[in-house]
Motif scaffolding. Structure first.
Motif, PDB file in Angstrom:
ATOM      1  N   LEU A 258       0.817  -1.216   0.000  1.00 12.91           N
ATOM      2  CA  LEU A 258       0.000   0.000   0.000  1.00 12.91           C
ATOM      3  C   LEU A 258       0.849   1.265   0.000  1.00 12.91           C
ATOM      4  O   LEU A 258       0.544   2.243  -0.703  1.00 12.91           O
ATOM      5  CB  LEU A 258      -0.923  -0.013   1.225  1.00 12.91           C
ATOM      6  CG  LEU A 258      -2.063  -1.030   1.218  1.00 12.91           C
ATOM      7  CD1 LEU A 258      -2.744  -1.082   2.583  1.00 12.91           C
ATOM      8  CD2 LEU A 258      -3.069  -0.685   0.126  1.00 12.91           C
ATOM      9  N   ALA A 259       1.931   1.264   0.767  1.00 12.21           N
ATOM     10  CA  ALA A 259       2.817   2.438   0.819  1.00 12.21           C
ATOM     11  C   ALA A 259       3.497   2.669  -0.524  1.00 12.21           C
ATOM     12  O   ALA A 259       3.676   3.820  -0.958  1.00 12.21           O
ATOM     13  CB  ALA A 259       3.858   2.256   1.918  1.00 12.21           C
ATOM     14  N   CYS A 260       3.877   1.583  -1.196  1.00 12.69           N
ATOM     15  CA  CYS A 260       4.487   1.727  -2.523  1.00 12.69           C
ATOM     16  C   CYS A 260       3.498   2.294  -3.534  1.00 12.69           C
ATOM     17  O   CYS A 260       3.857   3.118  -4.382  1.00 12.69           O
ATOM     18  CB  CYS A 260       5.004   0.371  -3.004  1.00 12.69           C
ATOM     19  SG  CYS A 260       6.454  -0.230  -2.114  1.00 12.69           S
ATOM     20  N   LYS A 261       2.241   1.868  -3.463  1.00 11.83           N
ATOM     21  CA  LYS A 261       1.237   2.417  -4.366  1.00 11.83           C
ATOM     22  C   LYS A 261       0.981   3.893  -4.107  1.00 11.83           C
ATOM     23  O   LYS A 261       0.589   4.636  -5.015  1.00 11.83           O
ATOM     24  CB  LYS A 261      -0.071   1.622  -4.224  1.00 11.83           C
ATOM     25  CG  LYS A 261       0.002   0.214  -4.796  1.00 11.83           C
ATOM     26  CD  LYS A 261      -1.333  -0.496  -4.678  1.00 11.83           C
ATOM     27  CE  LYS A 261      -1.269  -1.883  -5.305  1.00 11.83           C
ATOM     28  NZ  LYS A 261      -2.573  -2.607  -5.228  1.00 11.83           N
ATOM     29  N   TYR A 262       1.208   4.344  -2.886  1.00  7.54           N
ATOM     30  CA  TYR A 262       0.975   5.751  -2.535  1.00  7.54           C
ATOM     31  C   TYR A 262       2.191   6.627  -2.836  1.00  7.54           C
ATOM     32  O   TYR A 262       2.048   7.769  -3.265  1.00  7.54           O
ATOM     33  CB  TYR A 262       0.610   5.867  -1.053  1.00  7.54           C
ATOM     34  CG  TYR A 262       0.192   7.255  -0.627  1.00  7.54           C
ATOM     35  CD1 TYR A 262      -1.117   7.686  -0.820  1.00  7.54           C
ATOM     36  CD2 TYR A 262       1.103   8.133  -0.034  1.00  7.54           C
ATOM     37  CE1 TYR A 262      -1.501   8.966  -0.441  1.00  7.54           C
ATOM     38  CE2 TYR A 262       0.725   9.409   0.352  1.00  7.54           C
ATOM     39  CZ  TYR A 262      -0.572   9.818   0.139  1.00  7.54           C
ATOM     40  OH  TYR A 262      -0.966  11.082   0.512  1.00  7.54           O
ATOM     41  N   GLU A 263       3.399   6.126  -2.633  1.00 13.16           N
ATOM     42  CA  GLU A 263       4.601   6.942  -2.727  1.00 13.16           C
ATOM     43  C   GLU A 263       5.438   6.690  -3.983  1.00 13.16           C
ATOM     44  O   GLU A 263       5.986   7.632  -4.555  1.00 13.16           O
ATOM     45  CB  GLU A 263       5.501   6.704  -1.500  1.00 13.16           C
ATOM     46  CG  GLU A 263       4.879   7.101  -0.167  1.00 13.16           C
ATOM     47  CD  GLU A 263       4.819   8.618   0.024  1.00 13.16           C
ATOM     48  OE1 GLU A 263       5.305   9.353  -0.860  1.00 13.16           O
ATOM     49  OE2 GLU A 263       4.289   9.051   1.055  1.00 13.16           O
ATOM     50  N   GLU A 264       5.552   5.440  -4.406  1.00 12.49           N
ATOM     51  CA  GLU A 264       6.509   5.093  -5.454  1.00 12.49           C
ATOM     52  C   GLU A 264       5.943   5.364  -6.860  1.00 12.49           C
ATOM     53  O   GLU A 264       4.719   5.371  -7.074  1.00 12.49           O
ATOM     54  CB  GLU A 264       6.887   3.612  -5.342  1.00 12.49           C
ATOM     55  CG  GLU A 264       7.557   3.233  -4.040  1.00 12.49           C
ATOM     56  CD  GLU A 264       8.959   3.799  -3.928  1.00 12.49           C
ATOM     57  OE1 GLU A 264       9.566   4.101  -4.972  1.00 12.49           O
ATOM     58  OE2 GLU A 264       9.447   3.919  -2.794  1.00 12.49           O
ATOM     59  N   VAL A 265       6.881   5.551  -7.801  1.00 10.78           N
ATOM     60  CA  VAL A 265       6.520   5.663  -9.214  1.00 10.78           C
ATOM     61  C   VAL A 265       6.427   4.271  -9.834  1.00 10.78           C
ATOM     62  O   VAL A 265       5.490   3.953 -10.562  1.00 10.78           O
ATOM     63  CB  VAL A 265       7.546   6.534  -9.966  1.00 10.78           C
ATOM     64  CG1 VAL A 265       7.222   6.586 -11.450  1.00 10.78           C
ATOM     65  CG2 VAL A 265       7.599   7.940  -9.373  1.00 10.78           C
TER      66      VAL A 265
END
Length: 426
Positions: A258-265
């Motif tokens: 979830l954090a990757c979907k929010y922060e990462e490209v």
């Protein structure tokens, strides 16, 4: 050389009607003789009978005049002082007599008597009083302005160099961090939420966070992703009270997704996360946990973490690379420790920077600029800083050494090798 014809009788001719003289000799038979000089000009008094005659003093009178001391001429525009008035009276006794009879209405200025009782006019006294009051007020204003200048100079404008940088959003940066400060309480969790979890404990949480730090480093993800991952885990465990021990790692993997979907490209695929967890879970389990966590947290992922405060506070501290790396090393040690959940994200960030500065410089240092932008004094940070110094001292020992090994590389400047601040442990 011939003599003048004026002294010869009968030489000057009669006057013509126009007032001129006619040349030629005068006939004495006509009876017209030369007029006396006294008849021509009656304003001349005591003139000699003959024009060429000069009255001369006798020799005795000349000698008397030479021996007599003639006083120097008195300047007309000289100020009348007492000394000058006495001199005038001495040179001219008549003035002295007249002064005794009728005193002159003259103000005598004595330049030598400065300490005398001289009554100044009222307007002079008022003017001097006004000038003294103006000088006093100017002195007070200068002292106040100096105090204001000292206060202004102690707090530096950290955004002055980024006014032309549109990504720095200088016009809104203060409002943004004011909003973060007001809403950071929403990202905090109760420091004793593990009491409501019957199957897991704080030690298991530490093992999970230490492992996720290594996974984050291996995937080369952004720093924001790590802090948001830990925040999602704690918030979910604080609300969802029945998490089985075998599902705890699944909660951690799903929180990172979830954090990757929010922060990462570029987001890691689910299969990579399953592989990194040694295939302990299936794809369906990961997706089901993802839906459960998003619904439990009500899709609220926009909350401030310690990372956003770290960036702002490091700028306020004018930190170099060493201070920055050591600060992040210290605060990542705090992510593993359950007891550090009692502090707000902004206080953790400020304490980490304060501890790093004190560790590198060998003494406690917290500038007015740091105090202004963080909102914390060194007294408020001291308790948290002492605990951080203790975590730094024990970082290389024990079983949870993921953070120590991460910062013991050249990429992070071997920050974990820095000697801890022993004076903060006392």
């Amino acid at each position: 050389m011939g003599g003048s014809d004026e002294n010869r009788h009968g030489v000057i001719g009669p006057m013509n009607p126009q007032g001129g003289l006619r040349g030629g000799k005068v006939n004495p038979a006509n009876g017209q003789t030369r007029r006396a000089l006294s008849n021509i000009n009656k304003n001349i008094i005591g003139a000699p009978v003959y024009p060429c005659a000069v009255n001369k003093r006798p020799l005795s009178e000349k000698n008397a005049m030479c021996h007599k001391k003639i006083p120097p001429p008195v300047p007309v525009h000289r100020p009348i002082t007492r000394k000058f008035a006495a001199q005038l009276a001495e040179n001219n006794p008549q003035i002295h007599k007249e002064e005794t009879k009728k005193p002159l209405d003259v103000i005598i200025i004595d330049a030598e008597e400065e300490d005398g009782d001289f009554n100044e006019p009222m307007f002079v006294q008022h003017t001097e009083a006004m000038l003294d009051e103006i000088d006093r007020m100017e002195g007070i204003e200068m002292e106040d302005s100096n105090d204001i200048d000292d206060e202004d100079e102690s707090v530096m404008d950290i955004d002055s160099y980024d006014k032309k940088n549109p990504l720095a959003v200088v016009d809104y940066i203060d409002d943004i961090y004011d909003f973060y400060k007001k809403n950071e309480c929403r990202s905090c969790v109760p420091p004793n939420y593990m009491e409501n979890q019957p199957d897991i404990n704080e030690r298991m949480r530490g093992i999970l966070v230490d492992w996720l730090i290594e996974v984050h480093y291996k995937f080369e993800l952004m720093e924001e992703t790590l802090y948001l991952t830990i925040n999602l885990i704690d918030r979910f465990l604080a609300v969802h009270h029945h998490v089985a021990r075998k599902k705890l790692q699944l909660v951690g993997v799903t929180a990172m997704l979830l954090a990757c979907k929010y922060e990462e490209v570029s987001v890691p695929v689910v299969d990579d996360l399953i592989l990194i967890s040694d295939k302990a879970y299936t794809r369906r389990e990961v997706l089901d946990m993802e839906k459960l966590m998003a619904n439990t947290l009500q899709f609220n992922f926009s909350l401030p973490t310690p990372y956003v405060f770290m960036r702002r506070f490091l700028k306020a501290a004018q930190s170099d690379k060493k201070v920055e790396l050591l600060s992040f090393f210290i605060i990542e040690l705090c992510l593993v420790e359950y007891e550090m959940l009692q502090y707000a994200p902004s206080q953790l960030a400020a304490s980490a920077i304060y501890t790093a500065q004190s560790t590198l410089k060998g003494f406690e240092e917290w500038s007015k600029t740091c105090e202004f932008y963080t909102g914390y004094t060194d007294e408020k940070l001291m308790e948290c800083s002492r605990k951080m110094a203790g975590l730094h001292h024990e970082a290389g020992t024990g079983k949870l050494t993921g953070v120590y090994r991460k910062y013991n590389t050249s990429k992070f400047g071997y920050a974990s090798r820095t000697e801890p601040a022993g004076f903060l442990l006392l």
